[in-house]
Design an enzyme around this catalytic site. Structure first.
Site, PDB file in Angstrom:
ATOM      1  N   SER A 228      36.438  43.315  45.857  1.00 59.83           N
ATOM      2  CA  SER A 228      37.104  44.341  46.431  1.00 59.83           C
ATOM      3  C   SER A 228      38.591  44.101  45.685  1.00 59.83           C
ATOM      4  O   SER A 228      39.159  42.915  45.529  1.00 59.83           O
ATOM      5  CB  SER A 228      37.199  44.502  47.685  1.00 59.83           C
ATOM      6  OG  SER A 228      37.750  42.991  48.244  1.00 59.83           O
ATOM      7  N   GLY A 230      41.271  46.363  46.075  1.00 57.94           N
ATOM      8  CA  GLY A 230      42.268  47.371  46.579  1.00 57.94           C
ATOM      9  C   GLY A 230      42.369  48.732  45.984  1.00 57.94           C
ATOM     10  O   GLY A 230      41.414  49.591  45.785  1.00 57.94           O
ATOM     11  N   GLY A 233      39.878  49.731  43.437  1.00 61.50           N
ATOM     12  CA  GLY A 233      38.631  50.042  43.789  1.00 61.50           C
ATOM     13  C   GLY A 233      37.602  48.710  43.754  1.00 61.50           C
ATOM     14  O   GLY A 233      38.111  47.818  44.561  1.00 61.50           O
ATOM     15  N   GLY A 260      37.760  46.840  53.653  1.00 62.47           N
ATOM     16  CA  GLY A 260      36.979  45.747  52.970  1.00 62.47           C
ATOM     17  C   GLY A 260      35.582  45.666  53.665  1.00 62.47           C
ATOM     18  O   GLY A 260      34.426  45.539  53.237  1.00 62.47           O
ATOM     19  N   ASP A 261      35.763  45.638  55.082  1.00 60.24           N
ATOM     20  CA  ASP A 261      34.525  45.497  55.946  1.00 60.24           C
ATOM     21  C   ASP A 261      33.608  46.927  55.779  1.00 60.24           C
ATOM     22  O   ASP A 261      32.363  46.777  55.630  1.00 60.24           O
ATOM     23  CB  ASP A 261      34.962  45.457  57.356  1.00 60.24           C
ATOM     24  CG  ASP A 261      35.910  44.249  57.628  1.00 60.24           C
ATOM     25  OD1 ASP A 261      35.850  43.356  56.959  1.00 60.24           O
ATOM     26  OD2 ASP A 261      36.798  44.544  58.483  1.00 60.24           O
TER      27      ASP A 261
END
Length: 319
Positions: A228, A230, A233, A260-261
């Site tokens: 990830s 931020g 993308g 992120g989860d």
């Protein structure tokens, strides 16, 4: 139809999200609103999966003295509660959302401690749930007093039973899990750029550097590596190639907590529905993350909104 997914959270938290017009350090700040939600990385994943209609079992360790918010979340969303209760209070994490800068400051408080008896009970429960090909999401930090090899232990046990382990952790716990023999490694990992740089001990300034690092991890035996990035993308690498998807511009950030989860939840939702097109897997993951940014707490907008977001995401193949 999606298969049942199991999430594991050893250090859950009550997330107290405080929204401010602007955050001024060293001054009195007046909040515009505050929300308290049951959270922790695996809990957030379970919540988003349930919103999408994926059957989910949420397991882990939970302080019995303030478990009510978690129990209510599980009851409201039809999530099977398989948490082992331990003495004390689950920790509180404070999230300060600065509307002027569109950013979030995290203050994570100490959590519960775990004993061997609780871990043994949890291991028995996971062994009962393990099936060939079932996805297990191991997510988050480890509580104080727990050996940093704990995620490695669960990876070894679950992969031996045929489960596909998705690991989202960092630091020493991640390092120990990735030091396992190839046959015991997690099937998918989802570090962010900083966590990957920390693991490798070097900076990854360009997208090509990140893709090369992901391929290096694949060569060690990890089937899928998702990084990830931020606002940039996310990048997904599998044996079939690498894809990058840019983040969508959103009109307003409500909270970046759990984005992120949500990405992990979207990836697993696609995989549990037997999606085999990696661009589509990444697309749904990014749509979940974008949808979560518009929410307070571990929730998704309605399915039509997620589908509209997914339609706007165009993963680009890198090789």
């Amino acid at each position: 139809m999606s298969a049942t997914v199991v999430t594991l959270t050893l250090n859950p938290a009550l997330d107290q999200t405080v929204s401010l017009p602007a955050l001024h350090c060293g001054a009195v700040n007046i909040a515009s609103d505050v929300h308290v939600n049951a959270g922790g990385k695996g809990v957030n994943v379970a919540s988003c999966l349930a919103d999408w209609g994926v059957p989910v079992v949420a397991a882990g360790l939970l302080g019995r003295d303030n478990a009510a918010a978690f129990e209510q979340l599980f009851a409201d969303k039809g999530i099977r509660d398989a948490f082992v209760r331990v003495p004390g209070n689950t920790r509180t994490n404070i999230k300060l959302v600065d509307r002027s800068r569109q950013c979030t400051t995290d203050i994570n408080l100490p959590g519960i401690s775990a004993d061997e008896a609780a871990l043994e009970k949890l291991q028995l429960l996971l062994d009962e749930q393990a099936e060939n090909g079932r996805y297990f999401v191991l997510a988050g930090s480890l509580p104080a007093g727990l050996d940093q090899g704990c995620w490695a232990h669960f990876c070894r046990q679950l992969t031996a039973l045929g489960a596909r382990v998705v690991l989202d952790s960092s630091g020493n716990a991640l390092q120990q899990a990735l030091a396992l023999p190839a046959a015991a490694l997690p099937w998918l990992i989802k570090p962010n750029r900083e966590e990957l740089e920390q693991y490798l001990g070097r900076k990854l300034p360009q997208r090509d550097d990140i893709a090369a690092a992901a391929r290096q991890l694949q060569a060690q035996g990890i089937a899928v590596v998702v990084v990830s990035l931020g606002a940039d993308g996310a990048l997904l690498c599998s044996a079939d190639g690498c894809w990058h998807a840019r983040a969508l511009p959103l009109p307003q950030l409500h909270s970046s907590v759990g984005a992120g989860d949500a990405l992990v939840a979207g990836l697993v939702a696609a995989l549990s529905a037997h999606e085999q097109d990696w661009a589509e897997v990444l697309r749904l993951g990014m749509a979940f993350a974008a949808g979560k940014l518009e929410q307070i707490g571990p929730h998704l907008p309605d399915a039509a909104n997620i589908r509209a977001l997914a339609a706007a995401i165009q993963p680009q193949r890198l090789d």
